[in-house]
Design a protein around this motif. Structure first.
Motif, PDB file in Angstrom:
ATOM      1  N   CYS A  18      16.830 -18.943  42.341  1.00 44.26           N
ATOM      2  CA  CYS A  18      18.033 -18.983  41.512  1.00 44.26           C
ATOM      3  C   CYS A  18      18.176 -20.329  40.817  1.00 44.26           C
ATOM      4  O   CYS A  18      17.655 -21.340  41.284  1.00 44.26           O
ATOM      5  CB  CYS A  18      19.275 -18.761  42.373  1.00 44.26           C
ATOM      6  SG  CYS A  18      19.251 -17.231  43.310  1.00 44.26           S
ATOM      7  N   CYS A  19      18.922 -20.326  39.714  1.00 44.42           N
ATOM      8  CA  CYS A  19      19.206 -21.550  38.976  1.00 44.42           C
ATOM      9  C   CYS A  19      20.691 -21.583  38.631  1.00 44.42           C
ATOM     10  O   CYS A  19      21.221 -20.622  38.077  1.00 44.42           O
ATOM     11  CB  CYS A  19      18.383 -21.607  37.703  1.00 44.42           C
ATOM     12  SG  CYS A  19      18.743 -23.057  36.673  1.00 44.42           S
ATOM     13  N   TYR A  20      21.339 -22.694  38.960  1.00 39.57           N
ATOM     14  CA  TYR A  20      22.728 -22.926  38.560  1.00 39.57           C
ATOM     15  C   TYR A  20      22.770 -24.216  37.746  1.00 39.57           C
ATOM     16  O   TYR A  20      22.127 -25.209  38.111  1.00 39.57           O
ATOM     17  CB  TYR A  20      23.656 -23.052  39.777  1.00 39.57           C
ATOM     18  CG  TYR A  20      25.041 -23.476  39.368  1.00 39.57           C
ATOM     19  CD1 TYR A  20      25.899 -22.571  38.774  1.00 39.57           C
ATOM     20  CD2 TYR A  20      25.461 -24.793  39.534  1.00 39.57           C
ATOM     21  CE1 TYR A  20      27.169 -22.969  38.347  1.00 39.57           C
ATOM     22  CE2 TYR A  20      26.720 -25.188  39.118  1.00 39.57           C
ATOM     23  CZ  TYR A  20      27.568 -24.269  38.532  1.00 39.57           C
ATOM     24  OH  TYR A  20      28.806 -24.659  38.104  1.00 39.57           O
ATOM     25  N   VAL A  21      23.513 -24.214  36.639  1.00 39.77           N
ATOM     26  CA  VAL A  21      23.656 -25.393  35.786  1.00 39.77           C
ATOM     27  C   VAL A  21      25.122 -25.806  35.781  1.00 39.77           C
ATOM     28  O   VAL A  21      26.004 -24.988  35.491  1.00 39.77           O
ATOM     29  CB  VAL A  21      23.195 -25.107  34.342  1.00 39.77           C
ATOM     30  CG1 VAL A  21      23.377 -26.340  33.465  1.00 39.77           C
ATOM     31  CG2 VAL A  21      21.751 -24.639  34.322  1.00 39.77           C
ATOM     32  N   ASN A  22      25.381 -27.065  36.096  1.00 39.55           N
ATOM     33  CA  ASN A  22      26.739 -27.607  36.017  1.00 39.55           C
ATOM     34  C   ASN A  22      26.982 -28.019  34.570  1.00 39.55           C
ATOM     35  O   ASN A  22      26.553 -29.074  34.134  1.00 39.55           O
ATOM     36  CB  ASN A  22      26.901 -28.803  36.955  1.00 39.55           C
ATOM     37  CG  ASN A  22      28.287 -29.409  36.884  1.00 39.55           C
ATOM     38  OD1 ASN A  22      29.116 -29.015  36.073  1.00 39.55           O
ATOM     39  ND2 ASN A  22      28.539 -30.394  37.723  1.00 39.55           N
ATOM     40  N   SER A  23      27.682 -27.179  33.834  1.00 44.10           N
ATOM     41  CA  SER A  23      27.930 -27.448  32.421  1.00 44.10           C
ATOM     42  C   SER A  23      29.275 -28.131  32.197  1.00 44.10           C
ATOM     43  O   SER A  23      29.747 -28.214  31.070  1.00 44.10           O
ATOM     44  CB  SER A  23      27.851 -26.152  31.615  1.00 44.10           C
ATOM     45  OG  SER A  23      28.793 -25.223  32.121  1.00 44.10           O
ATOM     46  N   LEU A  81      21.960 -15.308  39.052  1.00 42.93           N
ATOM     47  CA  LEU A  81      21.352 -16.623  38.849  1.00 42.93           C
ATOM     48  C   LEU A  81      19.833 -16.588  38.997  1.00 42.93           C
ATOM     49  O   LEU A  81      19.191 -17.625  39.092  1.00 42.93           O
ATOM     50  CB  LEU A  81      21.942 -17.624  39.854  1.00 42.93           C
ATOM     51  CG  LEU A  81      23.455 -17.810  39.803  1.00 42.93           C
ATOM     52  CD1 LEU A  81      23.915 -18.671  40.972  1.00 42.93           C
ATOM     53  CD2 LEU A  81      23.879 -18.407  38.484  1.00 42.93           C
ATOM     54  N   ILE A  82      19.253 -15.403  38.995  1.00 43.17           N
ATOM     55  CA  ILE A  82      17.808 -15.234  39.241  1.00 43.17           C
ATOM     56  C   ILE A  82      16.980 -15.924  38.171  1.00 43.17           C
ATOM     57  O   ILE A  82      17.272 -15.823  36.987  1.00 43.17           O
ATOM     58  CB  ILE A  82      17.440 -13.736  39.299  1.00 43.17           C
ATOM     59  CG1 ILE A  82      18.074 -13.084  40.522  1.00 43.17           C
ATOM     60  CG2 ILE A  82      15.933 -13.541  39.313  1.00 43.17           C
ATOM     61  CD1 ILE A  82      17.836 -11.594  40.597  1.00 43.17           C
ATOM     62  N   VAL A  83      15.921 -16.607  38.608  1.00 42.06           N
ATOM     63  CA  VAL A  83      14.903 -17.161  37.716  1.00 42.06           C
ATOM     64  C   VAL A  83      13.648 -16.339  37.948  1.00 42.06           C
ATOM     65  O   VAL A  83      13.160 -16.256  39.069  1.00 42.06           O
ATOM     66  CB  VAL A  83      14.610 -18.648  38.034  1.00 42.06           C
ATOM     67  CG1 VAL A  83      13.487 -19.162  37.145  1.00 42.06           C
ATOM     68  CG2 VAL A  83      15.850 -19.484  37.871  1.00 42.06           C
ATOM     69  N   LEU A  84      13.142 -15.727  36.884  1.00 42.02           N
ATOM     70  CA  LEU A  84      11.956 -14.881  36.990  1.00 42.02           C
ATOM     71  C   LEU A  84      10.839 -15.416  36.119  1.00 42.02           C
ATOM     72  O   LEU A  84      11.072 -16.233  35.221  1.00 42.02           O
ATOM     73  CB  LEU A  84      12.284 -13.452  36.543  1.00 42.02           C
ATOM     74  CG  LEU A  84      13.337 -12.714  37.374  1.00 42.02           C
ATOM     75  CD1 LEU A  84      13.655 -11.379  36.737  1.00 42.02           C
ATOM     76  CD2 LEU A  84      12.862 -12.513  38.789  1.00 42.02           C
TER      77      LEU A  84
END
Length: 107
Positions: A18-23, A81-84
């Motif tokens: 998963c990937c989360y970005v603090n924007s 939040l999946i990164v594939l």
């Protein structure tokens, strides 16, 4: 970089990347609390990307606030939040090609 202090429990074989970005412009704390016998909590600075592995059924809680207090500002299903890889389509996925400078917190 592998994080060996809090590995996923042995009985979880459905983990996803998963990937989360603090924007936002504030420091956040990302936490997963719905996985039995597992503790996951990371500080995410403004603009930082957090890459992690978690069970597919888990939720990422985002806590935002000041020094001694914080509020739960979001609760995101990790499925969103999946990164594939390039050849794995998913409606909510972030392509690994579009996130070149990833912070990696492997669980």
């Amino acid at each position: 970089m592998p994080h060996i202090l809090d590995p996923l429990p042995e009985n979880h074989n459905d983990e996803i990347c998963c990937c989360y970005v603090n924007s936002t412009s504030q420091i956040q704390v990302a936490r997963i609390t719905n996985v039995h016998n597992w503790y996951f909590e990371r500080v995410v600075f403004p603009g930082q990307r957090l890459i992690f592995e978690a069970p597919s059924y888990s939720y990422l809680e985002i806590h935002t606030g000041m020094m001694a207090s914080s509020i739960l500002s979001d609760k995101i299903p990790c499925q969103q939040l999946i990164v594939l890889g390039e050849d794995e389509p998913h409606p909510f996925a972030i392509s690994a090609k579009t996130v070149p400078e990833l912070e990696y917190a492997h669980q």
